[in-house]
Design a protein around this motif. Structure first.
Motif, short mmCIF file in Angstrom:
data_model
loop_
_atom_site.label_atom_id
_atom_site.label_comp_id
_atom_site.label_asym_id
_atom_site.label_seq_id
_atom_site.Cartn_x
_atom_site.Cartn_y
_atom_site.Cartn_z
N ARG A 40 -5.83 7.84 -9.21
CA ARG A 40 -5.28 7.85 -7.78
C ARG A 40 -6.00 6.51 -7.09
O ARG A 40 -5.64 6.02 -6.33
N ALA A 41 -7.36 6.30 -7.66
CA ALA A 41 -8.13 5.12 -7.04
C ALA A 41 -7.46 3.92 -7.19
O ALA A 41 -7.17 3.20 -6.23
N GLU A 42 -6.86 3.70 -8.36
CA GLU A 42 -6.11 2.30 -8.58
C GLU A 42 -4.91 2.45 -7.87
O GLU A 42 -4.59 1.25 -7.24
N ALA A 43 -4.15 3.33 -7.80
CA ALA A 43 -2.89 3.38 -6.81
C ALA A 43 -3.22 3.22 -5.33
O ALA A 43 -2.53 2.49 -5.04
N ILE A 44 -4.23 3.81 -5.18
CA ILE A 44 -4.73 3.38 -3.62
C ILE A 44 -5.20 2.03 -3.48
O ILE A 44 -4.68 1.03 -2.43
N GLU A 45 -5.88 1.50 -4.44
CA GLU A 45 -6.32 0.11 -4.13
C GLU A 45 -5.20 -0.82 -4.24
O GLU A 45 -5.36 -2.00 -3.49
N ARG A 46 -4.00 -0.63 -4.90
CA ARG A 46 -3.24 -1.47 -5.01
C ARG A 46 -2.26 -1.80 -3.54
O ARG A 46 -1.71 -2.71 -3.28
N THR A 47 -2.67 -0.84 -2.71
CA THR A 47 -1.93 -0.72 -1.21
C THR A 47 -2.84 -1.34 -0.47
O THR A 47 -2.67 -1.51 0.89
N GLU A 48 -3.99 -1.54 -0.57
CA GLU A 48 -4.89 -2.09 0.27
C GLU A 48 -5.11 -3.67 0.30
O GLU A 48 -4.59 -4.25 -0.69
N PRO A 49 -5.44 -3.98 1.46
CA PRO A 49 -6.00 -3.59 2.81
C PRO A 49 -4.89 -3.18 3.73
O PRO A 49 -5.27 -2.59 4.86
N TYR A 50 -3.49 -3.19 3.37
CA TYR A 50 -2.30 -2.83 4.24
C TYR A 50 -2.36 -1.58 4.58
O TYR A 50 -1.92 -1.17 5.77
N ARG A 51 -2.65 -0.54 3.62
CA ARG A 51 -2.51 1.02 4.04
C ARG A 51 -3.49 1.21 5.10
O ARG A 51 -3.14 2.01 6.09
N SER A 52 -4.88 0.75 4.99
CA SER A 52 -5.75 1.02 5.91
C SER A 52 -5.34 0.42 7.40
O SER A 52 -5.63 1.04 8.39
#
Length: 659
Positions: A588-600
């Motif tokens: 999950r951490a890597e899945a989220i990291e792939r979308t940053e910083p645009y997700r935030s």
């Protein structure tokens, strides 16, 4: 050890007139095949090596035209012998490569892939592969690296030349048209077609390639006059021609490493083909022809150049298919070594014995034609005799789709906006806005609305905005003031919208590179100014949609990546076939990291304007990670970043509030 060199002139006693063997021409073939091998194995070091195919075209045009012109001039030309000779020359090694490739493909390809491969095998056996590839070239085409028989396009063009040119030459001879005029007319028309055609047409069309073959034919017209004196090749001019010719070929193969001039395909094609013509016309006694091209190593490679060309690309392609990625340096060196070994074995035990058989040349040609017809039949029926796999693998196959989603039944165009819509309700409308990551949710929303039959369902409308976040101002005002639109759902592939360098553009859905690439590696990270500009556009859009307190929902990126894509869920083995690659998951951490910083950034903007933020990671991931396969055995994704239809219908619970 190789048997003695063979040529068009020392095979059999035939009616057709063949020229004496020129070892330097075999050496020139070696230059051509080494260029092609170098380009496929080490493209960064030999960026123009693909022009070896153009060198082959000139050589073929020279050798074949020499036979045709001399035989017609001496009134000895035999169509039957000519075509029988071509069959014995071309068919044996090709049949072997096609049969072996079909057997390997049956084990390492999924049934739908094998059916497509079969069509290419049939096209290769029927010498129309150039037309098939020409027709397939599009945004949704698969990578050339994944087409083990793609290289047969050049063989198809040569065979089309062998079929048509003898007839044209015979007609010209009957009408007493001079060879130079015939060659010049065809060559000029072809070159103009080549220059003014689209890149794809110029590459695959036999008409746009005929000028290269005609350049070889021009050499056939000039060679008897230029090379008539035995000392001609040893003259200053002969040696100068050979040096200049090899320089031009080398510059076309390697020149783009140092200069941008070679961004123009016409220039490097002319250089490679003109260099080939100069080497042919310089004669076997010219310095480089005698001291380099006629040496045993070059003659050896030249003699096996045809089977080497046939074998090397299927080996590279199948290796890539099995690995699921571009093969590394060690594998490429091994692939080249294996290609050389198979080429020598094919020449020594298949090609040479058949070509030099003096007793049954016509019976052999007939039999080989029959085997080639069998190869066509096997290719066309590949979908029926391919391997069958169990239900779990079939689920992966069913989800594996790069071409979009099926449209839910009952679609219509809303009269107010002409948006594609479902379930008419002019008083309660949900508007879905975004790119393909909004489109993917249509089926999920419709399924959710259909499950609430106990009360009137809102109408769903979809508006696609593929470029940035802009909506025409008049349309945005109309939507913002429309009281019937009670909710707006906004969904984009935010990472790609912001130009994230973390996306593997080489293997993302739907292009022409490896595993459906878009065709580019992607750029560097967007600048802060670029991101602020996009932030401002998004905030302006959401603010307008939130007018009068309307509900607005923003869906963040779902998990994505090649490690979750269906292609990563199978292991391919040349002997045991295809098996499921169980246990694939992304943390999950890597899945989220792939979308940053645009997700935030998107979350912050949506929260600031009062929109609801929906995070697919909450539903599609758990404490152990983001699995690639759902609990019922279906892939979560259908390609690099889009959710599979099964996931959308059965596992996207985060849209149930829309009922």
């Amino acid at each position: 050890m190789l048997t003695r060199p063979i040529s068009e002139g020392n095979l059999l006693t035939e009616h057709n007139v063949h020229q004496n063997y020129r070892p330097d021409v075999d050496g020139l073939r070696a230059i051509a095949i080494l260029g092609v091998l170098g380009y496929h194995a080490f493209p960064g070091e030999v960026p123009g090596g693909f022009l070896g195919v153009d060198v082959f075209f000139v050589i073929s045009g020279y050798l074949i035209s020499t036979i045709i012109f001399r035989s017609l001039e001496q009134k000895k030309f035999s169509f039957a012998e000519f075509y029988a000779h071509r069959i014995r020359r071309i068919f044996p090694a090709l049949i072997l490569v096609l049969i072996v490739s079909l057997l390997i493909a049956r084990n390492v390809m999924l049934p739908n892939e094998f059916a497509v491969f079969g069509r290419h095998a049939a096209a290769g056996a029927g010498f129309v592969e150039n037309f098939v590839l020409w027709r397939e070239s599009s945004y949704f085409d698969v990578a050339t690296t994944l087409k083990p028989l793609m290289h047969l396009w050049s063989l198809a063009i040569e065979e089309q030349f062998y079929l048509v040119f003898p007839i044209i030459s015979w007609l010209a001879w009957r009408t007493r048209l001079k060879w130079p005029l015939l060659v010049a007319a065809i060559g000029l028309i072809s070159f103009l077609v080549y220059v003014f055609s689209s890149p794809i047409s110029a590459f695959f069309s036999p008409l746009s390639r005929a000028w290269e073959l005609m350049l070889g034919a021009a050499c056939a017209c000039l060679a008897p006059k230029i090379l008539a004196p035995k000392s001609a090749g040893r003259s200053f001019y002969g040696s100068s021609f050979s040096i200049l010719g090899l320089f031009l070929i080398g510059l076309s193969f390697f020149g783009s490493l140092t200069t941008s001039l070679f961004a123009r395909p016409v220039l490097i094609n002319v250089m490679a083909t003109l260099g080939t013509a100069l080497l042919i016309l310089s004669g076997p006694a010219a310095s480089l022809n005698r001291l380099l091209l006629s040496t045993r190593p070059f003659v050896f490679v030249g003699l096996i150049s045809y089977p080497l060309y046939l074998w090397h690309w299927p080996i590279f392609s199948f290796w890539t298919i099995i690995e699921g990625k571009s093969i590394d340096l060690t594998s490429r060196v091994l692939a080249v070594s294996l290609s050389l070994a198979l080429a020598w074995l094919t020449f020594q035990f298949v090609e040479y014995p058949i070509r030099t058989n003096k007793r049954a040349k016509f019976r052999l040609a007939t039999g080989l034609a029959g085997f080639m017809a069998l190869a066509v039949a096997l290719g066309l029926t590949a979908g029926h005799w391919g391997r069958h796999y169990d239900a779990n693998i079939q689920k992966i196959i069913d989800a594996w789709d790069f071409a979009g989603y099926p449209e839910p039944p009952g679609a219509f165009h809303d009269p107010k906006y002409n948006f594609v819509s479902w379930r008419a309700n002019t008083e309660n409308e949900i508007l879905l806005i975004g790119d393909s990551h909004a489109e993917q949710y249509i089926n999920a929303i419709v399924a959710s609305l259909n499950s609430s039959a106990d009360r009137p369902s809102p109408q769903l409308m979809f508006y696609s905005v593929m470029s940035r976040f802009g909506i025409p101002q008049d349309l945005l005002n109309k939507i913002a003031n429309d009281q019937a639109i009670t909710r707006v759902v906004v969904s984009y592939f935010w990472s790609i919208k912001y130009g994230s360098p973390k996306i593997d553009y080489e293997i993302r859905c739907c292009g022409t590179g490896l595993f459906q690439t878009v065709g580019t590696k992607g750029g560097s990270s967007p600048s802060e100014n670029e991101m602020r500009s996009l932030d401002a556009e998004l905030e302006q859009l959401l603010t307008a949609l939130r007018r009068d307190g309307r509900e607005v929902d923003v869906i963040l990126d779902n998990p994505f990546g090649s490690d979750l894509a269906p292609r990563s869920l199978v292991r391919r083995n040349i002997l045991s076939g295809i098996q499921i690659n169980a246990g694939v998951a992304l943390s999950r951490a890597e899945a989220i990291e792939r979308t940053e910083p645009y997700r935030s950034r998107v979350r912050e903007i949506a929260t600031r304007v009062g929109a609801r933020v929906i995070d697919p990671m909450d539903s599609l991931c758990n404490d152990t990670g983001c699995p690639a396969i759902t609990s019922d055995g279906f892939p979560v994704l259908k390609d690099y970043d889009h959710l599979s239809l099964s996931t959308l219908i059965h596992h996207v619970g985060y849209l149930n509030f829309l009922r």
